[in-house]
Design an enzyme around this catalytic site. Structure first.
Site, PDB file in Angstrom:
ATOM      1  N   ARG A 169       0.951  -1.120  -0.157  1.00 11.61           N
ATOM      2  CA  ARG A 169      -0.116   0.146   0.003  1.00 11.61           C
ATOM      3  C   ARG A 169       0.874   1.177   0.118  1.00 11.61           C
ATOM      4  O   ARG A 169       1.778   1.314   0.685  1.00 11.61           O
ATOM      5  CB  ARG A 169      -0.819   0.111   1.102  1.00 11.61           C
ATOM      6  CG  ARG A 169      -1.334   1.768   1.397  1.00 11.61           C
ATOM      7  CD  ARG A 169      -2.368   1.596   2.543  1.00 11.61           C
ATOM      8  NE  ARG A 169      -3.728   0.893   1.980  1.00 11.61           N
ATOM      9  CZ  ARG A 169      -4.850   1.221   2.574  1.00 11.61           C
ATOM     10  NH1 ARG A 169      -4.976   2.215   3.614  1.00 11.61           N
ATOM     11  NH2 ARG A 169      -6.014   0.608   2.274  1.00 11.61           N
TER      12      ARG A 169
ATOM     13  N   ASP B   3     -16.870   8.028  -1.142  1.00 10.85           N
ATOM     14  CA  ASP B   3     -15.532   8.120  -0.775  1.00 10.85           C
ATOM     15  C   ASP B   3     -14.987   9.607  -0.092  1.00 10.85           C
ATOM     16  O   ASP B   3     -15.910  10.348  -0.500  1.00 10.85           O
ATOM     17  CB  ASP B   3     -14.269   7.562  -1.797  1.00 10.85           C
ATOM     18  CG  ASP B   3     -13.110   6.997  -1.103  1.00 10.85           C
ATOM     19  OD1 ASP B   3     -13.103   7.458   0.159  1.00 10.85           O
ATOM     20  OD2 ASP B   3     -12.174   7.151  -1.911  1.00 10.85           O
TER      21      ASP B   3
ATOM     22  N   GLN C  80     -10.458  -3.611  -2.722  1.00  9.20           N
ATOM     23  CA  GLN C  80     -11.680  -2.885  -2.364  1.00  9.20           C
ATOM     24  C   GLN C  80     -12.851  -3.246  -3.156  1.00  9.20           C
ATOM     25  O   GLN C  80     -13.850  -3.546  -2.641  1.00  9.20           O
ATOM     26  CB  GLN C  80     -11.542  -1.596  -2.168  1.00  9.20           C
ATOM     27  CG  GLN C  80     -12.588  -0.747  -1.445  1.00  9.20           C
ATOM     28  CD  GLN C  80     -13.202  -1.146  -0.168  1.00  9.20           C
ATOM     29  OE1 GLN C  80     -12.153  -0.858   0.781  1.00  9.20           O
ATOM     30  NE2 GLN C  80     -14.317  -1.320   0.089  1.00  9.20           N
TER      31      GLN C  80
ATOM     32  N   HIS D 173      -7.482   0.711  -6.138  1.00 11.10           N
ATOM     33  CA  HIS D 173      -7.605  -0.015  -4.978  1.00 11.10           C
ATOM     34  C   HIS D 173      -8.492  -1.233  -5.357  1.00 11.10           C
ATOM     35  O   HIS D 173      -9.466  -1.562  -4.828  1.00 11.10           O
ATOM     36  CB  HIS D 173      -8.397   0.791  -4.072  1.00 11.10           C
ATOM     37  CG  HIS D 173      -8.287   0.513  -2.550  1.00 11.10           C
ATOM     38  ND1 HIS D 173      -7.600  -0.578  -2.143  1.00 11.10           N
ATOM     39  CD2 HIS D 173      -9.032   0.922  -1.520  1.00 11.10           C
ATOM     40  CE1 HIS D 173      -7.811  -0.866  -0.785  1.00 11.10           C
ATOM     41  NE2 HIS D 173      -8.617   0.191  -0.537  1.00 11.10           N
TER      42      HIS D 173
ATOM     43  N   CYS E 283     -16.133   2.829   0.980  1.00 14.42           N
ATOM     44  CA  CYS E 283     -14.945   1.854   1.473  1.00 14.42           C
ATOM     45  C   CYS E 283     -14.426   2.267   2.867  1.00 14.42           C
ATOM     46  O   CYS E 283     -13.586   1.396   3.360  1.00 14.42           O
ATOM     47  CB  CYS E 283     -13.703   2.111   0.313  1.00 14.42           C
ATOM     48  SG  CYS E 283     -13.237   4.011   0.344  1.00 14.42           S
TER      49      CYS E 283
ATOM     50  N   ARG F 299     -13.784  -7.167   3.159  1.00 15.59           N
ATOM     51  CA  ARG F 299     -12.541  -7.077   2.796  1.00 15.59           C
ATOM     52  C   ARG F 299     -11.776  -8.363   3.225  1.00 15.59           C
ATOM     53  O   ARG F 299     -10.979  -8.675   2.482  1.00 15.59           O
ATOM     54  CB  ARG F 299     -11.948  -5.850   3.635  1.00 15.59           C
ATOM     55  CG  ARG F 299     -12.425  -4.469   3.276  1.00 15.59           C
ATOM     56  CD  ARG F 299     -12.149  -3.975   1.667  1.00 15.59           C
ATOM     57  NE  ARG F 299     -10.939  -4.330   1.369  1.00 15.59           N
ATOM     58  CZ  ARG F 299      -9.775  -3.564   1.773  1.00 15.59           C
ATOM     59  NH1 ARG F 299     -10.186  -2.290   2.560  1.00 15.59           N
ATOM     60  NH2 ARG F 299      -8.668  -3.621   1.279  1.00 15.59           N
TER      61      ARG F 299
HETATM   62  N1   CP Z   1     -11.025   0.675   2.792  1.00 15.18           N
HETATM   63  C1   CP Z   1      -9.858   0.610   3.323  1.00 15.18           C
HETATM   64  O1   CP Z   1      -8.936   0.552   2.559  1.00 15.18           O
HETATM   65  O2   CP Z   1      -9.580   0.999   4.606  1.00 15.18           O
HETATM   66  P1   CP Z   1      -7.981   1.128   5.200  1.00 15.18           P
HETATM   67  O3   CP Z   1      -7.508   2.341   4.786  1.00 15.18           O
HETATM   68  O4   CP Z   1      -8.572   1.251   6.741  1.00 15.18           O
HETATM   69  O5   CP Z   1      -7.478   0.110   5.138  1.00 15.18           O
HETATM   70  N1  NVA Z   2      -9.516   7.448  -1.533  1.00 20.07           N
HETATM   71  C1  NVA Z   2      -9.266   6.938  -0.188  1.00 20.07           C
HETATM   72  C2  NVA Z   2      -9.563   5.398  -0.037  1.00 20.07           C
HETATM   73  C3  NVA Z   2      -9.112   4.946   1.382  1.00 20.07           C
HETATM   74  C4  NVA Z   2      -9.430   3.529   1.492  1.00 20.07           C
HETATM   75  C5  NVA Z   2      -7.894   7.368   0.108  1.00 20.07           C
HETATM   76  O1  NVA Z   2      -6.977   7.224  -0.650  1.00 20.07           O
HETATM   77  O2  NVA Z   2      -7.397   7.926   1.050  1.00 20.07           O
END
Ligand code: CP
Ligand code: NVA
Length: 328
Positions: A105, A228, A135, A132, A269, A314
């Protein structure tokens, strides 16, 4: 027959509808198995590393619990040499000698792509600035559980920041699955045109549609309203601008009513700014006087909201991705 053994999971662009369905079906089976209290050994003896440049609750915990449930061992790594004292290529080569799979990530999609290119083991994208994909599997499993229609009959509406990772990832997944997908966002935040055109081509083959609009009335007949955060990780200097652009796109009761579909569900998400009782939330409240952002607390806590089923999914879907790519 589908066999994903040895494959990386970098974006849903790389997968056929059949392969995506395979992972969703596997997730459903693994979820049922867990519900029956059965522990598995599908990943016994596997070692997995989780590389995180950005914060996480769900993704990290989903990978860890999924691994533990099936007997794998996990290293959580946030302070590696990668990108500081060591190149991504060399890091990939080292981690590939130790581990059976790598989750990443972080910021750049190129980083996760390079890890996959050089490590020799499956690499899983746990979020980048562009995508992502894990997700999206959780989101689609949740849709399958709560909407009594096949995915290719679902009108899926993403409201908000059309240019972020979720806007991209959902469009890609929806095009693959032949869904009627719509981004509703201000023109300034419309998704990247090249991606839209690419996904329109995919949708032509799968029988789906991709619509980009700035008109919130177009949510009519939606089965899913998804939103989101207005400011993604790494964009924290943009709150003021985004609030200005996105205020009319808040998911509230009026917007849910505009669907004219009493069975429409709400997804997000997470994490979400539906109440600002958080550290960042309080700062925003003090600075901009807002109490809620992309979704109201009322919708977030309504019966239509399936966000916690979605969060649970998830874990089941990430487990499916690891099992499919490590075991086949
Ligand atoms: N939805 C998601 O990716 O959550 P986190 O940022 O908590 O991993
Ligand atoms: N768009 C958000 C998604 C988090 C799961 C971010 O990138 O922060």
């Amino acid at each position: 027959p589908v066999n994903l053994r040895g494959r990386s999971f970098l974006t849903l662009k790389d997968f056929t509808p059949e392969e995506i369905n395979y992972m969703l079906d596997l997730a459903k089976d693994l979820k049922a198995k867990k519900r029956m209290g059965l522990k598995g050994k599908l990943l016994e003896g596997k070692n997995i590393v989780l590389l995180f440049e950005k914060t996480s609750t769900r993704t990290r915990c989903a990978f860890e619990v999924a691994a533990f449930d099936e007997g794998a061992n996990v290293t959580f790594l946030t302070n590696s040499q990668m990108g500081k004292k060591e190149s991504i290529e060399d890091t990939a080569k080292v981690l590939g000698r130790f581990y059976d799979g790598i989750e990443f990530r972080g910021f750049k999609q190129e980083t996760v792509d390079a890890l996959a290119e050089h490590s020799g083991v499956p690499v899983w994208n746990g979020l980048t600035d562009l995508d992502h994909p894990t997700q999206v599997l959780a989101d689609f499993l949740t849709v399958m559980e709560h909407i009594d229609k096949p995915l290719n009959k679902v009108k899926f509406v993403y409201v908000g920041d059309g240019r972020n990772n979720m806007g991209n990832a959902l469009m890609i997944g929806a095009a693959k699955m032949g869904m009627d997908f719509m981004t509703v966002s201000p023109k300034e935040l419309f998704p990247n045109e090249d991606l839209v055109n690419e996904m329109k081509e995919v949708a032509k083959e799968t029988g789906g549609t991709i619509t980009i609009t700035d008109n919130i009335d177009d949510v009519k007949n939606a089965d899913v309203i998804y939103t989101d955060v207005w400011v993604s990780m790494g964009e924290e200097d943009q709150f003021e601008e985004r609030i200005k652009l996105l205020k009319p796109y808040q998911v509230n009761k009026e917007m849910m009513d505009k669907t004219e579909n009493p069975d429409a569900i709400f997804l997000h998400c997470l994490p979400s700014f539906h109440d600002l009782e958080t550290q960042v939330g309080k700062e925003i409240y003090e600075k901009f006087g807002l109490k809620e952002m992309e979704v109201t607390d009322e919708v977030f806590r309504s019966k239509a909201s399936k966000v916690f089923d979605e969060a649970e999914n998830r874990m089941h879907t990430i487990k499916a991705v690891m099992v499919a790519t490590l075991i086949g």
